[in-house]
Design a protein around this motif. Structure first.
Motif, PDB file in Angstrom:
ATOM      1  N   ILE A  16       0.844  -1.104  -0.103  1.00 45.63           N
ATOM      2  CA  ILE A  16       0.100   0.192  -0.041  1.00 45.63           C
ATOM      3  C   ILE A  16       0.991   1.247   0.220  1.00 45.63           C
ATOM      4  N   LYS A  17       0.679   2.102  -0.840  1.00 43.13           N
ATOM      5  CA  LYS A  17       1.205   3.643  -0.871  1.00 43.13           C
ATOM      6  C   LYS A  17       0.405   4.515  -0.579  1.00 43.13           C
ATOM      7  N   SER A  18       1.144   5.555  -0.051  1.00 46.09           N
ATOM      8  CA  SER A  18       0.398   6.784   0.312  1.00 46.09           C
ATOM      9  C   SER A  18       1.194   7.961   0.002  1.00 46.09           C
ATOM     10  N   GLU A  19       0.701   8.960  -0.489  1.00 42.66           N
ATOM     11  CA  GLU A  19       1.350  10.111  -0.994  1.00 42.66           C
ATOM     12  C   GLU A  19       0.804  11.363  -0.227  1.00 42.66           C
ATOM     13  N   ILE A  20       2.142  12.205  -0.119  1.00 43.21           N
ATOM     14  CA  ILE A  20       1.600  13.528   0.548  1.00 43.21           C
ATOM     15  C   ILE A  20       2.437  14.474  -0.427  1.00 43.21           C
ATOM     16  N   LYS A  21       1.821  15.484  -0.743  1.00 39.86           N
ATOM     17  CA  LYS A  21       2.137  16.550  -1.872  1.00 39.86           C
ATOM     18  C   LYS A  21       2.248  17.989  -0.965  1.00 39.86           C
ATOM     19  N   LEU A  22       3.530  18.615  -1.227  1.00 41.55           N
ATOM     20  CA  LEU A  22       3.536  19.863  -0.729  1.00 41.55           C
ATOM     21  C   LEU A  22       3.553  20.775  -2.064  1.00 41.55           C
ATOM     22  N   ASN A  23       2.941  21.861  -1.817  1.00 44.03           N
ATOM     23  CA  ASN A  23       3.189  22.930  -3.016  1.00 44.03           C
ATOM     24  C   ASN A  23       3.605  23.961  -2.121  1.00 44.03           C
ATOM     25  N   ILE A  24       4.706  24.769  -2.832  1.00 42.67           N
ATOM     26  CA  ILE A  24       4.978  25.941  -2.354  1.00 42.67           C
ATOM     27  C   ILE A  24       5.050  27.144  -3.606  1.00 42.67           C
ATOM     28  N   GLU A  25       4.308  28.192  -3.431  1.00 42.52           N
ATOM     29  CA  GLU A  25       4.368  29.387  -4.507  1.00 42.52           C
ATOM     30  C   GLU A  25       5.558  30.376  -3.927  1.00 42.52           C
ATOM     31  N   LEU A  26       6.410  30.627  -4.702  1.00 40.38           N
ATOM     32  CA  LEU A  26       7.351  31.522  -4.481  1.00 40.38           C
ATOM     33  C   LEU A  26       7.231  32.786  -5.189  1.00 40.38           C
ATOM     34  N   ASP A  27       7.741  34.096  -4.575  1.00 41.20           N
ATOM     35  CA  ASP A  27       7.827  35.375  -5.222  1.00 41.20           C
ATOM     36  C   ASP A  27       9.083  35.235  -5.972  1.00 41.20           C
ATOM     37  N   GLU A  28       9.197  36.548  -6.687  1.00 47.55           N
ATOM     38  CA  GLU A  28      10.475  36.584  -7.648  1.00 47.55           C
ATOM     39  C   GLU A  28      11.766  36.514  -6.946  1.00 47.55           C
ATOM     40  N   ASN A  29      11.755  36.416  -5.531  1.00 49.75           N
ATOM     41  CA  ASN A  29      13.141  36.288  -4.743  1.00 49.75           C
ATOM     42  C   ASN A  29      13.133  34.956  -4.175  1.00 49.75           C
ATOM     43  N   ARG A  30      12.372  34.222  -4.348  1.00 45.75           N
ATOM     44  CA  ARG A  30      12.046  32.873  -4.060  1.00 45.75           C
ATOM     45  C   ARG A  30      11.727  32.531  -2.693  1.00 45.75           C
ATOM     46  N   VAL A  31      10.927  33.671  -2.046  1.00 41.83           N
ATOM     47  CA  VAL A  31      10.646  33.778  -0.889  1.00 41.83           C
ATOM     48  C   VAL A  31       9.130  32.854  -0.746  1.00 41.83           C
ATOM     49  N   PRO A  32       8.686  32.162   0.153  1.00 43.28           N
ATOM     50  CA  PRO A  32       7.287  31.510  -0.009  1.00 43.28           C
ATOM     51  C   PRO A  32       6.365  32.551   0.157  1.00 43.28           C
ATOM     52  N   GLU A  33       5.313  32.467  -0.719  1.00 38.70           N
ATOM     53  CA  GLU A  33       4.229  33.308  -0.407  1.00 38.70           C
ATOM     54  C   GLU A  33       3.051  32.568  -0.172  1.00 38.70           C
ATOM     55  N   LYS A  34       3.013  31.209  -0.701  1.00 40.85           N
ATOM     56  CA  LYS A  34       2.016  30.490  -0.415  1.00 40.85           C
ATOM     57  C   LYS A  34       2.122  29.053  -0.429  1.00 40.85           C
ATOM     58  N   LEU A  35       1.971  28.300   0.839  1.00 45.41           N
ATOM     59  CA  LEU A  35       2.230  27.175   1.269  1.00 45.41           C
ATOM     60  C   LEU A  35       0.893  26.093   1.295  1.00 45.41           C
ATOM     61  N   SER A  36       0.815  25.124   0.623  1.00 47.61           N
ATOM     62  CA  SER A  36      -0.228  24.357   0.772  1.00 47.61           C
ATOM     63  C   SER A  36      -0.003  22.531   0.658  1.00 47.61           C
ATOM     64  N   PHE A  37      -0.648  21.834   1.400  1.00 48.43           N
ATOM     65  CA  PHE A  37      -0.466  20.130   1.118  1.00 48.43           C
ATOM     66  C   PHE A  37      -1.465  19.633   0.871  1.00 48.43           C
ATOM     67  N   THR A  38      -1.403  18.140   0.213  1.00 51.84           N
ATOM     68  CA  THR A  38      -2.526  17.546   0.088  1.00 51.84           C
ATOM     69  C   THR A  38      -2.023  16.091   0.439  1.00 51.84           C
ATOM     70  N   ALA A  39      -2.902  15.409   1.223  1.00 52.02           N
ATOM     71  CA  ALA A  39      -2.889  13.979   1.688  1.00 52.02           C
ATOM     72  C   ALA A  39      -4.299  13.331   1.628  1.00 52.02           C
ATOM     73  N   LYS A  40      -4.272  12.760   0.308  1.00 53.07           N
ATOM     74  CA  LYS A  40      -5.542  12.300   0.280  1.00 53.07           C
ATOM     75  C   LYS A  40      -6.110  11.200   1.067  1.00 53.07           C
ATOM     76  N   ASP A  41      -5.292  10.137   1.475  1.00 51.05           N
ATOM     77  CA  ASP A  41      -5.589   9.381   2.670  1.00 51.05           C
ATOM     78  C   ASP A  41      -6.052  10.029   3.829  1.00 51.05           C
ATOM     79  N   GLY A  42      -5.820  11.002   4.173  1.00 52.62           N
ATOM     80  CA  GLY A  42      -6.147  11.763   5.448  1.00 52.62           C
ATOM     81  C   GLY A  42      -7.424  12.607   5.084  1.00 52.62           C
TER      82      GLY A  42
END
Length: 110
Positions: free
Chosen positions: A4-30
């Motif tokens: 059985i495999k489970s996946e957690i995805k992290l999404n990071i949106e960066l500004d032009e200086n590579r500073v995080p502006e938005k963070l989100s995650f997906t864990a469908k099993d949860g």
């Protein structure tokens, strides 16, 4: 028998200086889909090198007062995890004492 495999995805949106502006995650099993967050800490163990690897991110609009609470709650959670993983109740209690001290110094507890 299939694994059985489970996946957690992290999404990071960066500004032009590579500073995080938005963070989100997906864990469908949860049951989590694109859950926004202002900060995250991820630690993984490299058994070959015998060292932890970390990703610590927070958005540029993460309020400092919330960061202090986030750190406190993370430390408390680490104390609980340490006890479950090692059964070392004495050190877990010592860690919790530090968490209480941390909260007191930051005036987090009411």
């Amino acid at each position: 028998m299939s694994k059985i495999k489970s996946e957690i995805k992290l999404n990071i949106e960066l500004d032009e200086n590579r500073v995080p502006e938005k963070l989100s995650f997906t864990a469908k099993d949860g049951g989590v889909e694109n859950q926004e967050s202002k900060a995250m800490m991820l630690s993984v163990w490299d058994a070959d090198k015998q060292e932890s690897l970390r990703i610590d991110l927070w958005t540029k609009d993460m309020p400092v007062d919330q960061m202090k609470v986030f750190f406190h709650q993370t430390l408390v959670s680490m104390s609980d995890t340490y006890q479950r993983a090692t059964q070392d109740e004495k050190m877990a209690l010592t860690m919790k004492d530090f968490c209480d001290y941390f909260a007191e110094k930051l005036e987090l507890k009411k």
